[in-house]
Motif scaffolding. Structure first.
Motif, mmCIF file in Angstrom:
data_model
loop_
_atom_site.group_PDB
_atom_site.id
_atom_site.type_symbol
_atom_site.label_atom_id
_atom_site.label_comp_id
_atom_site.label_asym_id
_atom_site.label_seq_id
_atom_site.Cartn_x
_atom_site.Cartn_y
_atom_site.Cartn_z
ATOM 1 N N VAL A 1 0.862 -1.188 0.000
ATOM 2 C CA VAL A 1 0.000 0.000 0.000
ATOM 3 C C VAL A 1 0.895 1.235 0.000
ATOM 4 C CG1 VAL A 1 -1.779 1.277 1.238
ATOM 5 C CG2 VAL A 1 -1.821 -1.229 1.245
ATOM 6 N N ARG A 2 0.696 2.074 -0.992
ATOM 7 C CA ARG A 2 1.478 3.304 -1.112
ATOM 8 C C ARG A 2 0.535 4.512 -1.014
ATOM 9 N NH1 ARG A 2 5.771 0.189 -0.263
ATOM 10 N NH2 ARG A 2 6.545 -0.930 -2.114
ATOM 11 N N THR A 3 1.083 5.683 -1.161
ATOM 12 C CA THR A 3 0.260 6.892 -1.161
ATOM 13 C C THR A 3 -0.561 6.936 -2.442
ATOM 14 O OG1 THR A 3 1.937 8.052 0.126
ATOM 15 C CG2 THR A 3 0.275 9.405 -0.998
ATOM 16 N N ASN A 4 -1.865 6.840 -2.299
ATOM 17 C CA ASN A 4 -2.818 6.954 -3.412
ATOM 18 C C ASN A 4 -2.820 5.769 -4.369
ATOM 19 O OD1 ASN A 4 -3.645 9.477 -2.464
ATOM 20 N ND2 ASN A 4 -2.030 10.529 -3.638
ATOM 21 N N TYR A 5 -2.106 4.718 -4.064
ATOM 22 C CA TYR A 5 -2.189 3.543 -4.932
ATOM 23 C C TYR A 5 -1.815 2.283 -4.173
ATOM 24 C CZ TYR A 5 2.950 3.611 -5.741
ATOM 25 O OH TYR A 5 4.313 3.580 -5.607
ATOM 26 N N ILE A 6 -2.199 1.151 -4.755
ATOM 27 C CA ILE A 6 -1.819 -0.154 -4.221
ATOM 28 C C ILE A 6 -1.053 -0.921 -5.287
ATOM 29 C CG2 ILE A 6 -3.715 -0.350 -2.565
ATOM 30 C CD1 ILE A 6 -5.242 -2.054 -4.598
ATOM 31 N N VAL A 7 -0.210 -1.821 -4.825
ATOM 32 C CA VAL A 7 0.502 -2.742 -5.702
ATOM 33 C C VAL A 7 -0.112 -4.120 -5.477
ATOM 34 C CG1 VAL A 7 2.719 -3.744 -6.331
ATOM 35 C CG2 VAL A 7 2.603 -1.367 -5.513
ATOM 36 N N LEU A 8 -0.576 -4.723 -6.553
ATOM 37 C CA LEU A 8 -1.222 -6.028 -6.460
ATOM 38 C C LEU A 8 -0.191 -7.144 -6.488
ATOM 39 C CD1 LEU A 8 -4.168 -5.478 -8.963
ATOM 40 C CD2 LEU A 8 -4.250 -5.312 -6.465
ATOM 41 N N GLU A 9 -0.544 -8.270 -5.883
ATOM 42 C CA GLU A 9 0.316 -9.454 -5.969
ATOM 43 C C GLU A 9 0.275 -10.071 -7.350
ATOM 44 O OE1 GLU A 9 0.418 -12.432 -2.650
ATOM 45 O OE2 GLU A 9 -0.500 -13.721 -4.176
ATOM 46 N N ARG A 10 -0.870 -10.013 -7.991
ATOM 47 C CA ARG A 10 -1.073 -10.617 -9.309
ATOM 48 C C ARG A 10 -1.210 -9.536 -10.377
ATOM 49 N NH1 ARG A 10 -6.324 -14.388 -8.819
ATOM 50 N NH2 ARG A 10 -5.500 -15.200 -10.795
ATOM 51 N N PRO A 11 -0.790 -9.825 -11.602
ATOM 52 C CA PRO A 11 -1.001 -8.854 -12.671
ATOM 53 C C PRO A 11 -2.458 -8.823 -13.107
ATOM 54 C CG PRO A 11 0.020 -10.839 -13.545
ATOM 55 C CD PRO A 11 -0.016 -11.006 -12.055
ATOM 56 N N LEU A 12 -2.928 -7.645 -13.465
ATOM 57 C CA LEU A 12 -4.298 -7.510 -13.951
ATOM 58 C C LEU A 12 -4.503 -8.364 -15.202
ATOM 59 C CD1 LEU A 12 -4.815 -3.641 -13.645
ATOM 60 C CD2 LEU A 12 -6.062 -5.397 -12.364
#
Length: 587
Positions: free
Chosen positions: A302-313
């Motif tokens: 979890v970052r400022t204003n965005y999330i990083v997913l474990e899986r690619p979209l």
């Protein structure tokens, strides 16, 4: 009153009808005697010499050619607990149906005993000892953590002598446009006589009525935040309106929906398809319906204003499609059914869309559940899942005592509006109208190591099933291979990126029923036993299909196949290594 039909005499092994000679056992990996260590990349669109393994340009030998933005989706999360934990087998036995009055003589009505056992167990195993247990109506399990377990398929049998029509009547209220049958069965597609459905789904119709339908696990109550910027397929960075309710390692569901047909076009990869899905005004159809396409992932960071997913979209995100992040909140979890025979009274199959409702096992609104080590016999619809995720079906035989007519059933195994479902290591010993079917907004559903006994089909059933995988499938006769059902308004049978991988058939002609332009754009046809140069219609050339690794009909006995034999297993084994290229730690 008509005399009650009697089940077959109890035996401790499957009936002789289930023990006909089986197709040759097919290894899920090439024979070491035939193959040297797999090459890093040997790709051919021409017939290869017998005994020579080759690899796909989409995958390579161990996933080294896979790309998150490529045309091959990742299926490594398809199955129970995303394939990160084995299906449990040591749960506590919480109830024995015999203790509640069940008698395994095949004659005594055990319905109330089973219902009492189900009602008494909040979590744990409901054990069905050796015997044949007569059930006369529908059973619903609605508590998470409940497992219905026998002593073995062919040893513990649930014998069901009634159809849904027998129990609840028939209003002939089914509808459809793909046939001249104006009145269709209420029970043509379900529900199951044995169903796993969460508390919100267990009693939608009220006490004493058929239990049908499922509560959607996605609602305003599960909404965590909106997505604020577009994102491309293969990316892991998602901009959001707020991160307040989000944290690392949290499972979330990303949803998108259609507005004016634009999502539908994108899921066809913007190919001008012959038959675009155009149904509107009904839940989970095509046009102007929100939250229909879904994708589950843990949050990596979890970052400022965005999330990083474990899986690619697996799909693109446009703000036009009202993208959202929801809590992953299935209605029922950690349930299973195993080591049983489910046998229905034999009756002639009533016909397509005229089904009596001898319907088998259903998972509705479920996640992290399983069906394994089962025989399901004489059913109209053997096994089906909808609004469900992370389900494993393993070592299941769908069969019949003797032929039920030109067709034996409507559906063998059907997956509808679900994600990350794996149907593996199973035998289709019937001829259904739709033997293995993927239907309606599915995402990353996999059929793997499937053996047909007669002439099974791989049915994309319309309403945009996206990126379904059929891997290491033995069709028996290939004369129904790509035969698909569904209604014309439901659009092309499949959306983009369906993959057929190592598809084999018997005889010297191999697959003789070819895909058509209606099978969907950007399909992957890798390692099929056919002659596409003479089989494929000329008008499929603009569909963006990939055809490679052609196997000459009749040559599979020499060991020829694409390496690895089963793509699903290989994806699970290589996930961690492949995902290193996502660059998540740098975002």
């Amino acid at each position: 009153m008509k005399p009650r039909p009697q089940p077959p005499a109890l035996t401790t092994s499957p009936s002789p009808a289930l023990l006909l000679p089986q197709p040759p056992v097919r290894s899920t990996s090439p024979s070491p005697a035939l193959l040297p260590p797999p090459p890093s990349q040997v790709v051919s669109t021409y017939p290869m010499a017998p005994g020579f393994a080759f690899t796909s340009s989409l995958w390579g030998a161990h996933g080294e050619l896979w790309e998150p933005t490529g045309r091959l989706l990742d299926y490594s999360y398809a199955g129970y607990m995303a394939n990160e934990a084995p299906i449990p087998s040591n749960q506590t036995i919480a109830a024995d149906v015999v203790q509640f009055g069940a008698v395994g003589d095949g004659v005594t009505d055990c319905t109330q005993a089973f219902k009492a056992a189900i009602a008494a167990v909040s979590s744990g195993v409901i054990y069905v000892p050796p015997g044949t247990y007569l059930i006369t109506t529908q059973l619903t399990i609605s508590n998470s953590g409940v497992v219905l377990r026998g002593a073995g398929a062919g040893v513990s049998t649930i014998y069901i002598n009634n159809s849904l029509t027998d129990v609840f009547g028939q209003l002939w209220s089914g509808h459809g446009e793909e046939t001249n049958i104006s009145a269709q069965s209420d029970w043509k597609d379900g529900p199951g006589m044995i169903r796993f459905a969460g508390p919100g789904s267990a009693n939608l119709a009220g006490v004493g009525h058929v239990q049908i339908g499922a509560q959607d696990p996605i609602s305003n109550a599960t909404l965590l935040t909106a997505i604020t910027r577009p994102a491309l397929r293969g990316s892991v960075k998602v901009m959001v309106a707020s991160t307040k309710a989000l944290k690392p390692n949290q499972w979330v569901t990303i949803t998108i929906g259609d507005v004016n047909g634009t999502l539908v076009k994108d899921l066809y990869n913007n190919v001008n398809v012959t038959n675009m899905c155009n149904v509107t005004g009904q839940p989970a159809y095509c046009i102007n319906d929100l939250r229909v396409m879904r994708f589950h992932s843990r949050i990596y960071a979890v970052r400022t204003n965005y999330i990083v997913l474990e899986r690619p979209l697996p799909f693109n995100i446009s703000l036009e499609w009202v993208p959202e992040v929801h809590a992953f909140a299935p209605g029922i979890q950690q349930c299973g059914i195993e080591a049983l025979t489910i046998q229905f009274q034999w009756k002639q199959y009533a016909g397509h869309l005229l089904e009596d409702g001898f319907n088998g096992i259903e998972f509705a609104g479920a996640a992290n559940c399983w069906a394994r080590d089962l025989i399901i016999s004489n059913s109209d619809n053997h096994l089906f899942m909808w609004l469900s995720s992370f389900i494993t079906v393993n070592n299941v035989t769908v069969t019949r005592s003797v032929s039920r007519g030109t067709f034996d059933c409507h559906h063998g195994v059907n997956v509808t509006w679900s994600q990350d479902v794996a149907v593996t290591n199973s035998l289709i010993r019937v001829t259904c109208v739709h033997d293995t079917a993927s239907f309606a907004w599915n995402n990353a559903v996999a059929f793997s190591n499937i053996t047909g006994y007669y002439r099974i089909n791989m049915d994309q059933h319309g309403l945009l099933p996206y990126g379904t995988l059929w891997s290491n499938v033995y069709l028996a006769s290939g004369d129904r291979a790509f035969l698909c059902g569904g209604e014309i308004p439901w659009g092309d049978s499949g959306a983009s990126f369906t993959t057929f991988y190592n598809i084999q058939s018997t005889g010297t002609r191999g697959i003789t029923f070819a895909p058509t332009i209606y099978n969907g754009p950007y399909g992957n046809y890798v390692g099929l036993q056919w002659q596409p140069q003479s089989l494929l219609p000329a008008n499929t050339s603009g569909q963006g299909w990939l055809v490679e690794g052609i196997i000459l009909p009749g040559s599979i006995s020499g060991g020829l196949a694409v390496y690895p034999m089963d793509l699903l297993q290989s994806m699970v084994a290589t996930r961690a290594e492949r995902f290193q290229q996502l660059g998540r730690q740098l975002l």
